[in-house]
Motif scaffolding. Structure first.
Motif, PDB file in Angstrom:
ATOM      1  N   LYS A   1       0.833  -1.208   0.000  1.00 16.74           N
ATOM      2  CA  LYS A   1       0.000   0.000   0.000  1.00 16.74           C
ATOM      3  C   LYS A   1       0.864   1.253   0.000  1.00 16.74           C
ATOM      4  N   GLN A   2       1.939   1.219   0.798  1.00 21.35           N
ATOM      5  CA  GLN A   2       2.833   2.374   0.902  1.00 21.35           C
ATOM      6  C   GLN A   2       3.491   2.695  -0.437  1.00 21.35           C
ATOM      7  N   LEU A   3       3.874   1.639  -1.174  1.00 21.65           N
ATOM      8  CA  LEU A   3       4.573   1.825  -2.447  1.00 21.65           C
ATOM      9  C   LEU A   3       3.638   1.800  -3.650  1.00 21.65           C
ATOM     10  N   ASN A   4       2.389   1.444  -3.395  1.00 28.05           N
ATOM     11  CA  ASN A   4       1.384   1.340  -4.455  1.00 28.05           C
ATOM     12  C   ASN A   4       1.814   0.349  -5.541  1.00 28.05           C
ATOM     13  N   ILE A   5       2.307  -0.815  -5.089  1.00 31.50           N
ATOM     14  CA  ILE A   5       2.707  -1.882  -6.012  1.00 31.50           C
ATOM     15  C   ILE A   5       2.208  -3.216  -5.461  1.00 31.50           C
ATOM     16  N   ARG A   6       2.191  -4.211  -6.305  1.00 31.99           N
ATOM     17  CA  ARG A   6       1.881  -5.569  -5.865  1.00 31.99           C
ATOM     18  C   ARG A   6       3.173  -6.382  -5.874  1.00 31.99           C
ATOM     19  N   LEU A   7       3.543  -6.906  -4.712  1.00 34.81           N
ATOM     20  CA  LEU A   7       4.772  -7.686  -4.579  1.00 34.81           C
ATOM     21  C   LEU A   7       4.554  -9.157  -4.929  1.00 34.81           C
ATOM     22  N   PHE A   8       3.338  -9.637  -4.658  1.00 36.03           N
ATOM     23  CA  PHE A   8       3.027 -11.048  -4.876  1.00 36.03           C
ATOM     24  C   PHE A   8       1.694 -11.195  -5.590  1.00 36.03           C
ATOM     25  N   ASN A   9       1.591 -12.249  -6.382  1.00 35.76           N
ATOM     26  CA  ASN A   9       0.303 -12.698  -6.887  1.00 35.76           C
ATOM     27  C   ASN A   9      -0.129 -13.877  -6.027  1.00 35.76           C
ATOM     28  N   ARG A  10      -1.289 -13.775  -5.411  1.00 35.03           N
ATOM     29  CA  ARG A  10      -1.732 -14.771  -4.459  1.00 35.03           C
ATOM     30  C   ARG A  10      -2.936 -15.535  -5.002  1.00 35.03           C
ATOM     31  N   THR A  11      -2.888 -16.835  -4.884  1.00 35.22           N
ATOM     32  CA  THR A  11      -4.059 -17.675  -5.113  1.00 35.22           C
ATOM     33  C   THR A  11      -4.178 -18.588  -3.902  1.00 35.22           C
TER      34      THR A  11
END
Length: 299
Positions: free
Chosen positions: A42-52
């Motif tokens: 949220k802080q960086l406004n990025i997605r670090l992982f794709n989760r399933t």
């Protein structure tokens, strides 16, 4: 959320491959791990992982974050160690991995002295004979016996110890004491199934001649401690490490067999991951174990 804690949490998730494993490595709840990762994203406004529900995969942004975060953590540790070098002892958690028998017999009795020298350190000792993934399991130092083939790790030789032929006094009284290496083929022998040599024992005579003798297997075990215990109980002649056998020999529970023959020796090596900076806690432990092992009478 502390920024450093967030970095360490993301690093742990990436290196262990799951939130659950990361929570175990960091000694925090899975929910807190998830919370910290979410806050970093949220802080960086990025997605670090794709989760399933079945799989966790790292994104390209996550890979970039990991490399930079790893460097920043190392630089921070170097900064702390540098500015406190002459004023304080190392602190934090030091995770050490070692083979079971060596850890129980040699390393564990040394650790109280180490902790008295460095009271701000917390040591976690993990004993296992299986291969250890140091990065994934968060191990700072791994003590290994035998050859080292992993080029991703730095290896520092701590010392060497020999293998000994031993048997109980009762066994030798009943079956006779071997006078020559050829006599071994007529005796019951205890095999350590960890060794590649199996039943083909290497023997070097006093004049330097090298032979291999195929011995008769009475029983096999995948633990040097168990092999030694079997020898003490009279099951036969065992080939076992000196650090295990010497106390039993001094107590009269075992006798050396063919003491003038050289069998083999193994190298004790300390392994640690390639890093731009080696943490002070690791350096202190490496220096300590090197001195203590050289002074031990179990080699």
């Amino acid at each position: 959320m502390d920024t450093l804690e967030g970095m360490k949490t993301v690093i742990a998730v990436i290196e262990t491959g799951s939130f659950t494993a990361a929570s175990e490595r960091l000694s925090m709840s899975k929910a807190l791990v998830s919370k910290y990762v979410g806050q970093v994203e949220k802080q960086l406004n990025i997605r670090l992982f794709n989760r399933t529900t079945r799989k966790l995969t790292i994104t390209d942004a996550g890979k970039a974050y990991y490399q930079h975060a790893l460097n920043l953590i190392e630089q921070y540790e170097a900064l702390v160690d540098t500015v406190t070098e002459s004023q304080s002892s190392p602190s934090g958690k030091l995770r050490i991995s070692a083979p079971i028998a060596f850890g129980e017999i040699v390393l564990a009795p040394m650790l109280p002295k180490f902790l008295r020298l460095y009271p701000r350190l917390e040591v976690e000792l993990h004993l296992s004979n299986r291969p250890v993934d140091m990065i994934e399991e968060g191990v700072d130092v791994r003590l290994r016996i035998g050859d080292v083939s992993d080029s991703n790790l730095i290896a520092r030789e701590i010392g060497r110890f020999e293998l000994m032929l031993v048997a109980s006094p009762s066994y030798l009284a009943e079956k006779g004491t071997p006078k020559d290496y050829l006599d071994l083929s007529t005796h019951d022998c205890i095999i350590d199934s960890n060794y590649r040599i199996a039943q083909n024992w290497p023997i070097k005579t006093e004049d330097g001649q090298q032979y291999t003798i195929t011995v008769k297997k009475a029983v096999a075990a995948n633990s040097p401690s168990a092999v030694t215990a079997l020898a003490i109980a009279g099951a036969g002649i065992a080939l076992t490490p000196s650090f295990i056998a010497k106390k039993a020999i001094s107590d009269g529970k075992l006798q050396r067999v063919l003491p003038n023959y050289y069998i083999d020796e193994f190298t004790l090596t300390a392994l640690y991951p390639h890093r731009n900076y080696l943490a002070k806690k690791v350096r202190c432990f490496l220096d300590f174990i090197l001195v203590e092992y050289q002074n031990t009478d179990l080699r």
